[in-house]
Write a protein that holds these residues in place. Structure first.
Motif, mmCIF file in Angstrom:
data_model
loop_
_atom_site.group_PDB
_atom_site.id
_atom_site.type_symbol
_atom_site.label_atom_id
_atom_site.label_comp_id
_atom_site.label_asym_id
_atom_site.label_seq_id
_atom_site.Cartn_x
_atom_site.Cartn_y
_atom_site.Cartn_z
ATOM 1 N N CYS A 1 4.380 20.605 -5.876
ATOM 2 C CA CYS A 1 3.991 21.635 -4.529
ATOM 3 C C CYS A 1 3.331 20.718 -3.724
ATOM 4 C CB CYS A 1 3.076 22.684 -4.963
ATOM 5 S SG CYS A 1 2.484 23.933 -3.773
ATOM 6 N N ILE A 2 2.344 19.728 -3.793
ATOM 7 C CA ILE A 2 1.752 18.952 -2.902
ATOM 8 C C ILE A 2 2.927 18.068 -2.292
ATOM 9 C CG2 ILE A 2 0.237 16.943 -2.702
ATOM 10 C CD1 ILE A 2 -1.593 18.417 -5.101
ATOM 11 N N GLN A 3 3.839 17.467 -2.908
ATOM 12 C CA GLN A 3 4.921 16.666 -2.358
ATOM 13 C C GLN A 3 5.670 17.602 -1.482
ATOM 14 O OE1 GLN A 3 5.623 13.293 -5.821
ATOM 15 N NE2 GLN A 3 6.680 14.863 -5.680
ATOM 16 N N PRO B 1 1.049 -1.303 0.133
ATOM 17 C CA PRO B 1 -0.069 -0.016 -0.138
ATOM 18 C C PRO B 1 1.186 1.364 0.105
ATOM 19 C CG PRO B 1 0.257 -0.781 2.245
ATOM 20 C CD PRO B 1 1.195 -1.611 1.456
ATOM 21 N N ASP B 2 0.128 2.335 -0.591
ATOM 22 C CA ASP B 2 1.132 3.455 -0.633
ATOM 23 C C ASP B 2 0.110 4.802 -0.291
ATOM 24 O OD1 ASP B 2 2.862 5.882 -1.093
ATOM 25 O OD2 ASP B 2 3.683 5.033 -2.802
ATOM 26 N N PHE B 3 -0.231 5.045 0.958
ATOM 27 C CA PHE B 3 -1.249 5.999 0.907
ATOM 28 C C PHE B 3 -0.994 7.462 0.561
ATOM 29 C CE2 PHE B 3 -3.430 8.698 4.144
ATOM 30 C CZ PHE B 3 -4.766 8.530 3.738
ATOM 31 N N GLY B 4 0.378 7.574 0.866
ATOM 32 C CA GLY B 4 1.210 8.994 0.445
ATOM 33 C C GLY B 4 0.982 9.293 -1.046
ATOM 34 N N THR B 5 1.209 8.329 -1.755
ATOM 35 C CA THR B 5 0.915 8.469 -3.274
ATOM 36 C C THR B 5 -0.780 8.700 -3.682
ATOM 37 O OG1 THR B 5 2.889 7.180 -3.968
ATOM 38 C CG2 THR B 5 1.233 7.437 -5.477
ATOM 39 N N VAL B 6 -1.520 7.943 -2.852
ATOM 40 C CA VAL B 6 -2.919 8.079 -3.085
ATOM 41 C C VAL B 6 -3.477 9.507 -2.768
ATOM 42 C CG1 VAL B 6 -5.128 7.466 -1.875
ATOM 43 C CG2 VAL B 6 -3.612 5.763 -2.677
ATOM 44 N N PRO C 1 8.905 11.801 -0.471
ATOM 45 C CA PRO C 1 10.190 12.533 -0.488
ATOM 46 C C PRO C 1 10.113 13.738 -0.922
ATOM 47 C CG PRO C 1 9.640 11.237 -2.468
ATOM 48 C CD PRO C 1 8.806 10.854 -1.705
ATOM 49 N N LEU C 2 11.055 14.560 -0.462
ATOM 50 C CA LEU C 2 11.387 16.048 -0.943
ATOM 51 C C LEU C 2 11.502 16.299 -2.242
ATOM 52 C CD1 LEU C 2 11.266 19.015 0.182
ATOM 53 C CD2 LEU C 2 13.807 18.717 0.766
ATOM 54 N N PRO C 3 10.800 16.762 -3.165
ATOM 55 C CA PRO C 3 11.267 16.840 -4.359
ATOM 56 C C PRO C 3 12.695 17.539 -4.769
ATOM 57 C CG PRO C 3 8.991 17.701 -4.129
ATOM 58 C CD PRO C 3 9.642 17.488 -2.852
ATOM 59 N N PHE C 4 13.342 16.883 -5.772
ATOM 60 C CA PHE C 4 14.521 17.275 -6.234
ATOM 61 C C PHE C 4 15.787 17.248 -5.154
ATOM 62 C CE2 PHE C 4 11.640 19.912 -8.485
ATOM 63 C CZ PHE C 4 11.873 19.652 -9.928
ATOM 64 N N ILE C 5 15.350 16.985 -3.843
ATOM 65 C CA ILE C 5 16.455 17.085 -2.845
ATOM 66 C C ILE C 5 16.636 15.308 -2.299
ATOM 67 C CG2 ILE C 5 17.138 17.708 -0.514
ATOM 68 C CD1 ILE C 5 16.741 19.996 -2.934
ATOM 69 N N SER C 6 15.444 14.885 -1.869
ATOM 70 C CA SER C 6 15.710 13.604 -1.225
ATOM 71 C C SER C 6 16.283 12.272 -2.226
ATOM 72 C CB SER C 6 14.140 13.161 -0.773
ATOM 73 O OG SER C 6 13.729 13.566 0.236
#
Length: 373
Positions: A315-317, A161-166, A335-340
């Motif tokens: 923006c949402i991420q 499962p991946d609730f964050g992506t949902v 994850p933090l976009p571009f950084i993680s």
């Protein structure tokens, strides 16, 4: 539509993207070096892998920037079908990591299909809604087919499962539907019906309930469910105004779990402090502003929805990650976009930025032609 001559890309958007990726590589080396040295006998292990991902992302960003964004409208059905297929296959033959089957392992690298599903869904919804036009305001002919498609994807992602992506997919879809002109009565109806479902999913599994409890009362279980958030807050507090300096983090020394992935911002805040983190926020603001500008200036409804969907995704991420690291939102593993650290996320963000740059090129071409008239 684009004509024979392409316009210039938004160089500020291109610059801040490269700046974010470069800064991410520096912070990944700093945050991961103790773990890399302990587990792989080299402090460069993770940053070299991330550098490979960055080179792939850079290639795709410039490739997609050079392509007219209209090509994605034609490719939309293929992208959606391939994403659905990958989401099914990962449930069958994916690698189980910490109880979740979200990844394929290819040549030693993890590939997460759900990341590419974000872009596929953005492209498909933008193409479908732009084709429907005013029919999007009708429920049966306009909105219902879209809900069926989005719902099918959400079910497959929840099975991982991946609730964050949902959460991200739901938010992206909502943004595109609003930009596409859906009826406000339908939005209100869906919000009223969907909110209880999301609330139930958030507490239906024991590990999600623990995350919710640790968000509300992290110090009630300092060595268990609340441990990661507490260590993150310690890192941010230790950074104070100016930070400990790059490489000077204490929490990365095996105190903070996921220091180079989902919680890398805690190390960022510790090493460059509030002042440095504020500068990072400004760079992210510039990215969102220029991406938003490219989207709203597009004369093509498909381009406008495509651009807004990509900006919404980043923006949402960003908000979900920063909210989790600072204790403002429950931990979702975003994850933090571009950084993680993570190839799927970085390559997706850079490739999507290439599409934004392509939209900006079309805008500049059109504005240049209009100025000649």
């Amino acid at each position: 539509m684009e004509g024979t001559i392409r316009g210039r890309p938004d160089f500020l958007l291109l610059f801040v993207t490269v700046l974010l990726v470069g800064f991410g590589l520096v912070m990944i080396f700093s945050a991961s070096s103790p773990k890399a040295l302990f587990n792989h006998a080299s402090p460069w292990y993770f940053v070299l892998k991330q550098g490979t991902f960055a080179m792939i992302g850079l290639f795709l960003m410039f490739l997609f920037m050079s392509l007219p964004f209209s090509v994605w409208k034609k490719a939309a059905p293929v992208l959606l079908i391939s994403s659905l297929l990958l989401l099914v296959l990962v449930l069958i033959g994916g690698v189980n990591i910490n109880g979740a089957k979200r990844w394929f392992v290819v040549a030693g690298f993890n590939f997460q299909p759900a990341e590419w599903t974000k872009l596929s869904l953005i492209v498909y919804l933008s193409a479908l809604i732009s084709k429907k036009g005013e029919r999007i305001k009708k429920f049966r002919d306009g909105l219902l087919p879209i809900l069926i498609i989005v719902g099918s994807i959400l079910l497959l992602v929840m099975k991982q499962p991946d609730f964050g992506t949902v959460l991200i997919l739901v938010s992206i879809s909502t943004v595109i539907l609003i930009v596409g002109g859906m009826a406000w009565s339908h939005l209100l109806l869906l919000s009223t019906g969907f909110a209880p479902v999301m609330a139930y999913l958030a507490i239906s599994q024991s590990y999600r309930l623990k995350r919710m409890n640790s968000f509300l009362n992290p110090f009630d279980d300092q060595t268990g469910a609340g441990y990661q958030l507490i260590q993150s807050l310690y890192a941010l507090a230790h950074g104070r105004l100016t930070g400990t300096g790059i490489g000077g983090s204490v929490q990365k020394l095996f105190y903070l779990p996921e220091a180079h992935t989902d919680f890398i911002f805690a190390v960022v805040g510790e090493e460059i402090g509030f002042a440095g983190a504020s500068l990072l926020f400004i760079v992210f603001y510039l990215f969102i502003w220029r991406g938003f500008t490219a989207a709203v200036r597009s004369a093509d409804p498909f381009g406008a929805m495509l651009g807004m969907g990509i900006v919404a995704m980043i923006c949402i991420q960003l908000l979900l990650n920063l909210g989790a690291v600072t204790g403002s939102l429950p931990i979702t593993g975003v994850p933090l976009p571009f950084i993680s650290y993570g190839g799927s996320s970085l390559i997706l963000c850079m490739a999507s930025t290439g599409i934004l740059l392509s939209i900006s090129r079309d805008n500049n071409r059109r504005l240049h032609e209009e100025s000649k008239k």
